[in-house]
Scaffold this motif. Structure first.
Motif, PDB file in Angstrom:
ATOM      1  N   ALA A   1       0.867  -1.163   0.179  1.00 51.17           N
ATOM      2  CA  ALA A   1      -0.031   0.084   0.095  1.00 51.17           C
ATOM      3  C   ALA A   1       0.987   1.091  -0.036  1.00 51.17           C
ATOM      4  CB  ALA A   1      -0.729  -0.154   1.189  1.00 51.17           C
TER       5      ALA A   1
ATOM      6  N   ARG B   1       1.902   4.542   1.836  1.00 53.80           N
ATOM      7  CA  ARG B   1       1.962   5.069   3.143  1.00 53.80           C
ATOM      8  C   ARG B   1       2.572   6.179   2.974  1.00 53.80           C
ATOM      9  NH1 ARG B   1       2.991  -0.431   3.344  1.00 53.80           N
ATOM     10  NH2 ARG B   1       1.696  -1.633   4.404  1.00 53.80           N
TER      11      ARG B   1
ATOM     12  N   ARG C   1      -8.539   5.237   1.785  1.00 49.98           N
ATOM     13  CA  ARG C   1      -7.271   5.957   2.542  1.00 49.98           C
ATOM     14  C   ARG C   1      -7.695   6.092   4.028  1.00 49.98           C
ATOM     15  NH1 ARG C   1      -4.899  11.288  -0.247  1.00 49.98           N
ATOM     16  NH2 ARG C   1      -3.982   9.762  -1.567  1.00 49.98           N
TER      17      ARG C   1
ATOM     18  N   ILE D   1      -2.371   5.725   5.376  1.00 52.80           N
ATOM     19  CA  ILE D   1      -2.529   4.319   4.257  1.00 52.80           C
ATOM     20  C   ILE D   1      -3.349   4.430   3.469  1.00 52.80           C
ATOM     21  CG2 ILE D   1      -2.389   1.893   4.318  1.00 52.80           C
ATOM     22  CD1 ILE D   1      -2.000   1.677   7.506  1.00 52.80           C
TER      23      ILE D   1
ATOM     24  N   GLU E   1      -4.982   2.345   0.226  1.00 52.53           N
ATOM     25  CA  GLU E   1      -4.829   1.020  -0.336  1.00 52.53           C
ATOM     26  C   GLU E   1      -5.565   1.026  -1.854  1.00 52.53           C
ATOM     27  OE1 GLU E   1      -5.907  -2.320   2.900  1.00 52.53           O
ATOM     28  OE2 GLU E   1      -6.893  -0.355   3.530  1.00 52.53           O
TER      29      GLU E   1
ATOM     30  N   SER F   1       6.130   3.819   2.215  1.00 56.54           N
ATOM     31  CA  SER F   1       5.287   2.705   1.610  1.00 56.54           C
ATOM     32  C   SER F   1       5.866   1.603   1.748  1.00 56.54           C
ATOM     33  CB  SER F   1       5.165   3.025   0.096  1.00 56.54           C
ATOM     34  OG  SER F   1       4.383   4.214   0.178  1.00 56.54           O
TER      35      SER F   1
ATOM     36  N   ASN G   1       7.176  -0.104   5.788  1.00 49.65           N
ATOM     37  CA  ASN G   1       6.013  -0.923   6.748  1.00 49.65           C
ATOM     38  C   ASN G   1       5.603  -2.198   5.726  1.00 49.65           C
ATOM     39  OD1 ASN G   1       6.403   1.211   8.287  1.00 49.65           O
ATOM     40  ND2 ASN G   1       3.995   1.219   8.678  1.00 49.65           N
TER      41      ASN G   1
ATOM     42  N   ALA H   1       1.989  -4.801   6.017  1.00 44.13           N
ATOM     43  CA  ALA H   1       0.878  -5.048   6.776  1.00 44.13           C
ATOM     44  C   ALA H   1       0.439  -6.361   6.726  1.00 44.13           C
ATOM     45  CB  ALA H   1      -0.330  -4.115   6.104  1.00 44.13           C
TER      46      ALA H   1
ATOM     47  N   GLU I   1       0.707  -3.283  11.423  1.00 41.68           N
ATOM     48  CA  GLU I   1       1.766  -2.909  10.469  1.00 41.68           C
ATOM     49  C   GLU I   1       3.224  -3.044  11.561  1.00 41.68           C
ATOM     50  OE1 GLU I   1       1.469  -0.007   7.932  1.00 41.68           O
ATOM     51  OE2 GLU I   1      -0.294  -0.698   6.967  1.00 41.68           O
TER      52      GLU I   1
END
Lengths: 103, 194, 997
Positions: free
Chosen positions: B41, B43, B77, B90, B92, B114, B117, B119, B172
């Motif tokens: 995603a 970020r 978001r 975040i 997506e 991005s 991290n 998830a 995360e």
């Protein structure tokens, strides 16, 4: 494991999220370079290490990541109160007895 | 030869290389909970003073939450309150929140994370129990309702926790901790039926 | 079938469900629901162990967790051997294998029992007195012997194959103890809807209702009521019921540790089940309902197998259907033992006599015993037990002296009264108070939000207990979550009640005797030992405890505390409360390391961090080293190379053509905001305001004390944006250090810090061909020396993905560090590797990186510095902004000692024999012929073989080092003294021309 009230998150959170960061209210001089040896010694090396009430810094390391101040009793380990970084040393402390009256 | 290479570069032959996310595709399912790595995603770590939040919210299309342990979601978001001047945003939906913030003149810091991290989704009736195998926070619905978000710890790793449903969490963590966190959650999920 | 002592019709176990088990090689049959103890007793086995010090034969004293004697080893296989399991707690399963401990060669003939005969040698304080002299004997002789003899049982020597789980849990009301009180409290709280956890150490709830035949609640027999109530609680969503769960520790703010034994009672536990589950519970309110523990009578040879607590004998009968003997004697100082005698008599067991120390007790139980035809003696004492491997008689005497009479028995049931279990209350830091009337310590002053109910609170009688417990449950729910419900309090129809009893040694075991009347069975402490401790000067009960070991170790004073205290008080001539109670410590009962460690083993012991490029290194056969939690490629051996050959080849390749290095672990922090440069000025020694965007600078960070804390290259991406790098190991603490100053000292600055260590994978490409390798893949960046000089940074694209491209060098060669988003790290590395192959580039690891930087005299913080090195010591004065008014460390650096002459300074060392490589950490002296201890003037911090220099190279901290250039110094080693010459720190390309080569 203690519960510590983070003054930024405004709730008690598990101690594992926090780190102690030493004694509080030790101001760094605005004119650091001009400090005398004695003053620097007091600022950098001398700590009160009291038996009883201590003012110390903590960081909510694995939470909101803020540094804040706490008043703790080194005998009972109890937190008397916590407050945000930059706020003055509290002039009056709430009374917290170590003894809960028998129920 | 060095001279030749030193000339200004123009076009490049290979515009794309393969993206290899950590743990891609890993998942385990136990009686109590399912643990799976979620797709990449976009970020950002967003930092800003109070005065800038309105402008940033507008640019991001999601209102930055101001209360601890909360989040806000709109159109794929999500903005998670991590600290009094810190949000994890975040996205997506494939849009770039970094670009949206770049247009904001109000005081702030937006840093792309991005790839920092990873998830991991934890879902099922035992989702909270699986996470509580190593996370000391109270994850009951009263204390940690749907939408609640918090940075906290899992075992010896730092995580950010977002409750996406009564029985669903998004966990995360940093990339290099993802194997540890995934393994921990998998072990926790094995014992999450009780 | 399941034992000759099983009484048909008695107990609650279903005879049909048998379980075979093995004890000391002998096969037996028990019933499902038995404990190992009840199954052994059903088979007439009382002798189950040998005592710790004297190796005396020991039997089963109790029916619960307080058991001090019946400690056995339970073995599933070679790796699953658990020593010191209480036979009274271990549930029977089909195929269970148990072994007695502390005996050789066999339980009935134990050579170690010679300690019993030689027992005058082993009196109180034995260890302290005997092993005092000669001093030298301690290490070589005494300690190994004591260590070999100490401890009960043998630990398995294989890794534990079981797994353990853990859970953090939160609740409004935590109820500890599942007897009548605990159940009532849990019901009251649960009915309000608050979150309740109820835990009990037994497999079945009910506590003393397991043996009390006279209890009736809500129209049911007590135990049946308990089971119905538990079933109701289990059906409620807001309640968690945990059987087989021991609350072992009560910590600050109602944080309670519990261990649930999940599968130790199962014959074939599935692999999915953990062996144990650690519960770490945070409760808003805690209700302590831990009950009371029966005390034994202190008389001569009261430890013989077959002598047990009266209430326990009753449990074996009423719950397990087992008679503990065929002809039992009873010795008591209170009413409760009568009930045991009555129940046994009614079950057809002969009760030889009840011996009651009291002069004129009255009451219904006494009348009932008499009515049943049991001989009852008042004012008499059992002064001795006969028998050795099993009690065979009890000798009775009027308590003030007179004629002795010996009565044959095969079991003695004893009761000196009941001690409230205040262990958890005491662990919560509550202070106990002595009730002079009932002669017991009960909870006095509370330190936490908890409340004690029932027997552990000194409350006698079922009605009073239920009243108190139910009210406490209601109040706890109200206090915790402001919830109430209509009262549905259980109604007590019938109850048993007793109190009182005696403390201390009984007649016949007084100060005038030398008999072995045990106070603490587990630690083999007798009444005489306690008296001796006081005579030898121990005044505090804490000293008596340590001198005698009374109540120590796993027992934690469950059965022994009050007797020991009473005897000490008597000798001291002080009332009991003035002597005081020893501290109860966690754990209440032993906790396995497995439960404490729980998930944190194997891959979950500590996070293992790997870079995005790690899989490539692994595929290439790289050898990895641990750097903090990171795995870093150390070197890349090729075709049978050893480490030296690989490192030499890698080092040469970098200087000859180029090398690729995974630098992803470097800490990276993005510093953003209009005051970013101001902040950098304060945190680093260097000036930053004038650094132009697109340029880099090597920065040094100090602590306030003036010593080097970290270093790294910092690139300015924009006027308000810096890309800071830190050392690999320093990343978290540097971030913390920066946040600390930003938040608390310089909060007025508009700047924010974000860790981007893991956002960017970093590929260092170093060497004369580095640009040739990178350039074809780069887009949007002018790679010429004019446009991209040494120490600059550009943003653009490589292989089509965003990059922050640094032109910088940690090798002294033309070099670049390519930052790409981590998920692209490996693919970009592979693309660069493919380009590199065209030029003969090599991959190099951390060892070559260390050698290459040492050839150039670049320091590594933490290796060449140790927290006492200033920038000047490290010859880095040039990196300190001379005109700066402030930065962290500016004042510390100027302290008198830090600017004094003769400080240790970082210099180079060249061995006179170029082939000799010094050892890192080796000490340096001026004169190798001086007397030992020599005056050491410094030490080697870095030392390598340098293939590029064709000799060994080293860095060292040497006192006044920079004034010793060219001097000869000495490094004394076990195999001789090594001569070295002090040199500058740069061993290769002193002019630095290769940076643009």
């Amino acid at each position: 494991m203690l519960l510590i009230r983070c003054p930024y998150c405004e709730e008690e959170r598990p101690e594992l999220e926090f780190r102690n960061a030493g004694e509080a209210h030790i101001a760094r001089s605005a004119n650091m370079a001009g400090e005398s040896d004695d003053d620097f010694e007091k600022f950098f090396f001398i700590r009160s290490n009291p038996k009883g009430i201590i003012y110390e810094r903590w960081r909510h390391m694995h939470g909101c990541a803020r540094f804040f101040n706490a008043v703790r009793d080194t005998v009972t380990d109890k937190f008397i109160m916590t407050y945000r970084a930059g706020e003055p040393k509290p002039s009056k402390l709430p009374i917290i007895s170590n003894e809960v009256v028998a129920k | 030869m060095a001279k030749a290479a030193a000339k200004k570069t123009t076009s490049v032959a290979s515009p794309s290389v393969e993206r290899r996310p950590a743990l891609a595709g890993r998942s385990t399912a136990a009686t109590g909970a399912k643990v799976e790595v979620l797709p990449p995603a976009e970020r950002i770590s967003l930092r800003a003073p109070e005065a800038s939040t309105a402008a940033l919210s507008k640019a991001l299309g999601v209102t930055l939450p101001k209360k601890s342990k909360t989040s806000a979601t709109k159109a794929g978001r999500t903005a998670l309150w991590l600290g009094p001047d810190e949000w994890l945003v975040i996205d997506e939906a494939g849009n770039d929140p970094l670009a949206d913030c770049a247009a904001v003149s109000a005081l702030h810091s937006a840093v792309g994370i991005s790839h920092r991290n990873i998830a991991i989704g934890v879902t099922g009736a035992g989702a909270a129990a699986a996470i509580n195998s190593g996370c000391p926070q109270d994850l009951s619905l009263d204390a940690f309702p749907v939408g609640a978000a918090s940075r906290t710890i899992l075992g010896k790793a730092e995580i950010v926790l977002l409750r996406t449903a009564a029985d669903g969490f998004r966990v995360e963590c940093w990339r290099s901790f993802s194997d540890y966190v995934f393994t921990f959650l998998s072990e926790g999920s094995r014992d999450a039926a009780v | 079938m399941s034992g000759a002592f099983r009484i048909p019709g008695a107990g609650r176990l279903k005879q049909a469900k048998t379980a075979r088990f093995n004890f000391d090689g002998q096969s037996y049959t028990g019933i499902e629901g038995d404990t190992l103890a009840s199954a052994l007793l059903a088979n007439g086995v009382h002798l189950v162990g040998r005592s710790f010090k004297y190796h005396r034969p020991r039997g089963i004293l109790s029916a619960g967790a307080e058991e001090p004697n019946a400690l056995v080893e339970i073995k599933r296989d070679a790796a699953r051997k658990t020593p010191n399991v209480r036979a009274t707690v271990q549930e029977l399963y089909d195929g269970l294998e148990a072994q007695s401990q502390n005996r050789w060669p066999s339980l009935s003939f134990d050579v170690g029992a010679v300690n019993d005969i030689a027992s005058p040698l082993f009196s109180a304080g034995f260890y302290y007195k005997t092993f005092m002299w000669p001093k030298a004997a301690w290490k070589s002789l005494y300690e190994p012997k004591i260590r070999a003899a100490a401890g009960l049982g043998i630990s398995p020597d294989k890794p534990d194959p079981d797994h353990y789980s853990s859970r953090y849990a939160h609740c409004d009301v935590l109820v500890l103890g599942g007897g009548a009180a605990g159940i009532a409290a849990a019901l009251a709280a649960a009915e309000t809807g608050v979150r309740v956890i109820l835990a009990d150490e037994q497999a079945e709830f009910g506590g003393s209702l397991r043996f009390e035949t006279g209890a009736g609640i809500d129209g049911q027999y007590g135990f049946a009521w308990a089971q119905a109530a538990i079933a109701r609680l289990q059906g409620m969503d807001n309640v968690r019921v945990l059987p087989r769960t021991t609350a072992f520790g009560y910590y600050a703010q109602n944080f309670v540790g519990l261990v649930e034994r999940v599968s130790d009672h199962l014959s074939a536990p599935g692999h999915d089940l953990p062996r144990e589950r650690l519960w770490q519970v945070r409760a808003k309110r805690v209700v302590l309902a831990s009950g009371a523990i029966e005390r034994h009578m202190v008389f001569a040879d009261n430890d013989r197998p077959g002598i047990m607590l009266a209430g326990s004998a009753r449990t074996y009968l009423n719950h397990y259907g087992v008679a503990v003997g065929k002809n039992v004697g009873v010795y008591t100082a209170n009413d409760s033992a009568y009930a045991a005698a009555i129940d046994l008599k009614k079950a057809g067991v002969n009760v030889a006599a009840i011996v009651d120390l009291r002069d004129h007790p009255t009451g219904p139980v006494i009348d009932e015993a008499r009515a049943l035809g049991i001989e009852v003696n008042f004012g008499r004492a059992v002064i001795r037990a006969g028998g050795k491997l099993r009690v065979s008689s009890m000798t009775v005497q009027p308590k003030n002296g007179g004629g002795e009479r010996t009565i044959p028995v095969d079991a003695i049931l004893m009761s000196a009264g009941w001690t409230p279990s205040v262990h958890l209350f005491s662990q919560s830091r509550g202070k106990v108070a002595f009730n002079d009337e009932t002669k017991r310590f009960v909870p006095g002053t509370y330190a936490q939000d908890c409340v004690s109910v029932g027997a552990c609170n000194g409350t006698d009688g079922l009605s009073a207990t239920i009243d108190e417990a139910y009210a406490a449950g209601e109040k706890a729910a109200k206090d915790a979550a402001a919830k109430t419900a209509k009262s549905n309090k259980p109604k007590v129809d019938a109850s048993e009640s007793w109190s009182r009893g005696m403390l201390g040694a009984a007649p016949g075991a007084g100060p005038d005797t030398t008999v072995k009347a045990f106070v603490d069975f587990q630690n083999d402490v007798t009444a005489k030992d306690i008296r001796q401790a006081v005579h030898e000067g121990m005044r505090s009960i804490e000293h008596v405890k340590r001198f005698t070991t009374n109540g120590m170790a796993t027992d934690q004073g469950k059965t022994s505390n009050m007797h020991g205290l009473a005897i000490a008080a008597e000798v001291l001539g002080k009332p009991i409360p003035e002597v005081g109670l020893t501290t109860f410590r966690a754990p209440y009962t032993p906790v396995t390391f497995g439960a404490i460690v729980s998930h944190a083993r194997g891959p979950l012991f500590d996070p293992t961090r790997k870079t995005a490029i790690h899989p490539w290194g692994e595929a290439q056969g790289a050898v990895f080293e641990d750097v903090g939690q990171w795995k870093r490629a150390w070197y890349f051996p090729k075709g049978g190379e050893d480490m030296h050959a690989a490192v030499d080849r890698e080092c040469v390749a970098v200087r000859k053509t180029a090398g690729l290095f995974d630098a992803s672990t470097l800490g990276k922090i993005e510093v953003v905001g209009p005051d970013a440069a101001k902040f950098m000025e304060l945190l680093y020694t260097n000036p930053w305001e004038k650094l132009e965007p697109g340029r880099c600078r090597y920065g040094i960070m100090l602590r306030e004390d003036g010593f080097i804390y970290d270093d790294g290259v910092v690139g300015r991406l924009a006027p308000d944006r810096f890309h800071v790098t830190t050392t690999t190991g320093g990343a978290p603490r540097v971030m913390n250090h920066m946040e600390d100053y930003l938040q608390t000292e310089f909060p007025q600055l508009n700047v924010w810090l974000t860790s981007i260590t893991e956002q960017w994978a970093v590929i260092a490409v170093q060497g004369p061909k580095s640009r040739d390798i990178i350039a074809p893949l780069v887009e949007g960046i002018d790679m010429s020396d004019e446009a991209l000089p040494h120490m600059s940074v550009r943003e653009g694209k490589i292989c089509g993905v965003p990059t922050r491209l640094f032109r910088m060098s940690f090798t002294g060669e033309r070099g670049f560090e390519v930052n790409v988003p981590a998920d692209y790290g490996q693919a970009v590395w592979e693309a660069l590797w493919a380009e590199g192959q065209k030029h003969g580039a090599a991959a190099y690891g951390t060892e070559a990186m260390h050698v290459l930087r040492a050839e150039k005299g670049y320091i590594i913080v933490g290796q060449d510095t140790d927290g006492t090195v200033t920038p000047n010591d490290a010859a880095l004065d040039w990196a300190v902004g001379k005109k700066k008014a402030d930065f962290v460390g500016i004042r510390g650096m100027a302290r008198p000692d830090l600017v004094a002459k003769g400080r240790k300074q970082l210099v180079g060392l060249k061995t006179k024999d170029p082939k000799v490589v010094l050892e890192e950490g080796a000490q340096i002296v001026e004169d190798p012929k001086q007397a030992i201890p020599m005056k050491m003037i410094g030490h080697v911090t870095s030392s390598y073989w340098s293939e590029n220099c064709g000799r060994s190279i080293a860095l060292a901290l040497v006192a006044g080092g920079r004034d010793r250039m060219g001097d000869t110094l000495y490094v004394p080693m076990p195999n001789g003294v090594i001569e070295v010459e002090v040199s500058g720190m740069v061993f290769f390309d002193e002019t630095g021309g290769r940076l643009n080569g």
